[in-house]
Design a protein around this motif. Sequence first.
Motif, short mmCIF file in Angstrom:
data_model
loop_
_atom_site.label_atom_id
_atom_site.label_comp_id
_atom_site.label_asym_id
_atom_site.label_seq_id
_atom_site.Cartn_x
_atom_site.Cartn_y
_atom_site.Cartn_z
N THR A 1 0.84 -1.19 0.00
CA THR A 1 0.00 0.00 0.00
C THR A 1 0.88 1.25 0.00
N LEU B 1 -2.15 1.52 -8.47
CA LEU B 1 -2.86 0.25 -8.38
C LEU B 1 -2.18 -0.52 -7.25
N ARG C 1 -4.02 -10.20 -7.03
CA ARG C 1 -4.32 -9.33 -5.88
C ARG C 1 -3.55 -9.83 -4.66
N LEU D 1 -2.02 -8.15 2.81
CA LEU D 1 -0.80 -7.79 3.52
C LEU D 1 -0.38 -8.92 4.44
N ARG E 1 -6.04 5.62 19.88
CA ARG E 1 -5.14 4.48 19.67
C ARG E 1 -5.84 3.19 20.05
N LEU F 1 -3.61 4.05 11.80
CA LEU F 1 -2.27 3.73 11.27
C LEU F 1 -1.34 3.41 12.43
N GLY G 1 -1.36 -1.89 13.51
CA GLY G 1 -1.19 -3.25 13.01
C GLY G 1 -2.32 -3.67 12.10
N ASP H 1 -4.46 -3.77 8.76
CA ASP H 1 -4.14 -3.60 7.34
C ASP H 1 -5.00 -2.48 6.77
N ILE H 2 -4.32 -1.49 6.23
CA ILE H 2 -5.02 -0.33 5.70
C ILE H 2 -4.47 -0.02 4.32
N ASP H 3 -5.36 0.10 3.37
CA ASP H 3 -4.96 0.62 2.06
C ASP H 3 -5.66 1.97 1.92
N ARG H 4 -6.73 2.02 1.21
CA ARG H 4 -7.52 3.26 1.23
C ARG H 4 -8.54 3.21 2.35
N LEU I 1 -8.70 -2.94 5.31
CA LEU I 1 -8.79 -4.14 4.49
C LEU I 1 -9.43 -5.26 5.30
N ASN J 1 -7.37 -8.05 9.77
CA ASN J 1 -6.26 -9.01 9.96
C ASN J 1 -6.00 -9.30 11.43
N TYR K 1 -12.64 -7.42 0.43
CA TYR K 1 -12.20 -8.24 -0.71
C TYR K 1 -13.35 -9.13 -1.13
N ASN L 1 -11.25 -8.47 -6.51
CA ASN L 1 -10.83 -7.11 -6.21
C ASN L 1 -11.41 -6.70 -4.86
N TYR L 2 -10.87 -5.61 -4.36
CA TYR L 2 -11.45 -5.00 -3.15
C TYR L 2 -12.54 -4.02 -3.58
N GLY M 1 -8.80 2.63 -8.75
CA GLY M 1 -8.27 1.29 -8.59
C GLY M 1 -9.11 0.36 -7.74
#
Lengths: 794, 340
Positions: free
Chosen positions: A503, A525, A546, A549, B84, B250, B253, B255-258, B261, B269, B283, B289-290, B329
């Motif tokens: 990411t 992407l 895909r 993590l 936190r 953030l 621990g 999982d972060i994309d936009r 996750l 996770n 997902y 895809n997500y 994306g």
Amino acid sequence: MRRIRKKVSKTARRTPKRAGTASTSAARTPPEAIRAPKAEGRTTAAKDRAAGTDRTAADAGRGAQTAGRAAKAAAKPKAPPKPTAARRPAKAVAKKRKAAQRARTEPGAAPIEKRGKAERPGAGPKVGRQLASPKITPAPTSPDAVPLESKAVHVQPQAATVVPPPKAAEKTTAPEAVPPVVPTAAAPPAEPVAPPAEPPKAAPVRTRRRGAAVDEAREAEALRRPVRRRTRRSDHPDDFDFARLNVPCQWACPVLTDVPDYIFAIAGGDRDKSYLVNRATNLIPGVLGHVCSRPCEAACRHGDPDLGEPVAICHLKRVAADFRNQDHPWPDRLFPDSGCTVGVVGGGPAGLAAAQLLAALGHGVTVYEAMPRLGGMLMYGIPVFRLPRELVEAEIGRLLDSGIAVKTGVRVGHDITVPELLARHRAVVLATGTCLARGLAIPGGDLPGVYSGLDFMMAVNDGRPPAVGRRVVTIGGGFTAHDCARSVLRLGATESHLCVRTTEEDLWVTREEVLETKREGVRYLNLVSSMQIAGADRVEGVVFARNRLGPVGKFGQRTPVAIAGSEFVFAADTVIAATGQYADTALAAAALGAAPRFDPRRGACEVPGLFAAGDFCTGAATVIEAMGHARRVAQAVDEYLTGARRLRRVVRVRPAADTPRPRAWDFIPRADMPMLAVPQRLAAFGAVVKTGFPAPVGERESHRCYLCHMKYEIRPADCIACGLCAAVCPRDCIGPSAAAGPGMPPVWTERWDEAAAVVIDSARCIRCGLCLRVCPTRCIEVERVEIADVTAGE
Amino acid sequence: MVSPEHFVIIGNGAAANRAADVLRRGDKDARITLISDEFFHFYHRHRLADYLAGTAGEDDLLVRAPQHYQKHRIRLRLGQRVTRIDPKEKVLYLKHMEMVRYTRLLLCTGGKPRLPEIYYAYRAHFTTVKTLADARQLRERLDGIRDVVVVGGDLVSVRLASALVRLGKAVTFLVDADSFWPLELTPERRAEFAERLTRVGIAVRLDDALAHVEPHPSGGYRVTTRAGERLRADMVGAFFGLAPDVDFLLGTGLDIDRGLLVNEYLQTNLPDIYAAGDCAQVYNPALRNYWVSIGWPNAEKLGEVAARNLLGQVQPAGQAPASALEFEGIVVNTCWWRRM
């Protein structure tokens, strides 16, 4: 109690090394001094009674007060202070000040250490009077320039960035450490510097603490009070830990650039000095002002939670380079000619950094560069829209004036071998960087239309850009990948996709780089791994899977884990794989029979006299990291050649005055870097994107720096535990500690009667100076801490 | 016997409240706590424009009476910000330095106003309306506002622009086809969109976009469009939809994309932590895809699924609808356009 628990837990959360360091003001104070208030108070009183003497008010005042006395003192705020020996009357101090200034203006001024305490620079009243002034007195410019530069590796500028000291005083601070300086046109010989302006005697009394009137004479006396401590240099681990925690920007910099010092110089309008402070360690401030990876900003205290955004340190570096008044020559060498010669292979950032330090140490240095021009990745790797080439040439050209010979167009391994170099020189430093690109080791990775990121950028920077088509996929997440993804938009591509395995949080590049890349239209992407390049005769697309993590890798980044059955095809006309680079170790191995193993810290290997520096030794890194490593290797080479360690790293602690920062400066928002509009960027490949701060914006941004190299420390012996400092502290970083001592964190308590000491948590302090200004006993001392490489004799 | 479970839900929106209701139905004895940094009870966000226009009061925005929580023994912690999470100790830290322990955690932090990178430099000049607090502030400023420029385009902006026109403000709408959210602005949609806006009295600039904003010397702002038109505005509203509000997570621990996750069962996770609503990036194996769900009904649906899984069931979040579109994306599933 929750609040206390929180504080304790915050301290305990630190790493063991950090928690055990001198992070508090009391940490540097001997335990007996910390416990002095009660003990000393009792013993002296008992002695007095036994001796039948009547202690003077001075003794009583200097002695420690208990919490009960503090309460009494607080209850009588209007009582005038008794005259003491330690606190001389204002008249006497003023007389001494005048005498001191006369002495400074005279050519044969006495060394600063031999003067009376009241005569020291930094202890003058001007500093105190400057507190409320929003304007900083500019620091001296050219007279200090050469000594500052010549002390690049061993003597930092005098502590008088707060109050510029006279030249004579600066020279006498460490006379044995200053190398012979040859006056030049750009840096004329020292002239008598005008003494600081005498503050008006009848200065207005500032209203302090809840409107209580303060006696003018006491105020003036307190502000004139001499700083007790003397400049000291230390290599004690505790002092380094203190610097690590409290000057995070300098510590984070691989070359230990004195960040607060150069920012403060900009705040004072002295951009030449700022440039020279930079150049003393990072050698090419203008270039780094464009492309540095800014580890300092990630560590900046201003970026802590609730404190806003980090200071734009890198942009300020560029301000100093852009708006300096003159082109400063390099100072003379630190040591006389050693008679040894060193060959440096590679003219990139690492090679030049090693060459400069070796030349400064008195060795004859020759740089062998395969390409026609020096600069390495600066010249051939980074696109011109990020770094103008004329700037690279100008700064490197000036760097060569420090006594470095150059042979360009010589490819070591072809034109000359490493053994031949070893026969020609006493030592050889390999600094050719990571010049080989990792290919895309997947099916179809060799199809036409697939390029490696490094080869692509070198072709572009050499004026031979390949045709890229309309839709380009760049695989990778480093600086090279971003450069490629941005470049293709300037080469005619309409779609540029940057494919990242994890990411954006795990990218190596700065957040600003990501922002600008997106702003130009590059699409990310995320969470994909390339599995195959699709296409028969030419690239038609990429088969991705895909990812999710996985666990944290060895560099602290998340590892990608492909999700089974998640493959998909992503169409592309061109694929650029910027997935890594590696060093050409065959360079050394072919000549020596086997690949030598280089010590990653000192760069040495089993072959005597052969060293490796920068990316060649450590693997691909940033410009500043390569330079930092090269400087360490250069010291190792010097040690190999001379058999002695002639530079040592120390923490220098100097007495200082309060910072002249008004509290309002803490709330200045971070300035955004002015950027070229996107259509203009894409219209011309060479259009530099970042246009740079205008000088006034830079000056305003420099005001944001907390000046973390200032260290505020409570002298327990004089503290009456009145709590005023804690009351005004905006960061809640001062308080009573139930236990405190060297190397131990404070144990916060809310019961002032149980306090062993009142301490300042320096790692949390933002150096606003409010505590100092309200302290009725002036028991808070200010010192300036900096890390420097000094000559061994200093 | 008292249930040992303490379900903590961060958020007080559609997903969080639906999840709380489902949890209470599934476990009569468990402790349920909702933590929100907003000071208001659960309210209809899409009616904030009515509130601005004065056609609805604050009470009218409420989705349910505050007594509902008392009745169902759901503890509300309003105006409290989680700073936190310690997933190992299963502890939340609040900004006022309080610790809250949980046995299972559901993250429904929703979204925050999204700002495209090209406009990031002007962020200080933009006004956004996402919460009731934002609307309150804007309502207090309304008397001094005459000219309004709205950039971007999403459901909130359309409603807000209409409300401002009803209040007698002159509104110019720069419809940014590149940044319209969360939909792809096809020519058909664009024409429909422009027609609707024009009908209510909004000056629409369809083929233009924001180029520059700067403060006007005499107050307000000077807006320059890409076509070179100069507009004066007392307020520049930026409405580019929402981005998951996960910044404070953030470093935990997770999982972060936009967004956060999560797998198809909305599980993050980390054990015993789930996510639902606008903040979740789910997902979908069928989609490979997500995808992110946007909008009230989707949030309620995800909240319900997450609650069931928290109670021990195994229920997938469901298939992404065919109408979903790809945006930056990831696939976005929205129902807002249909509701309009």
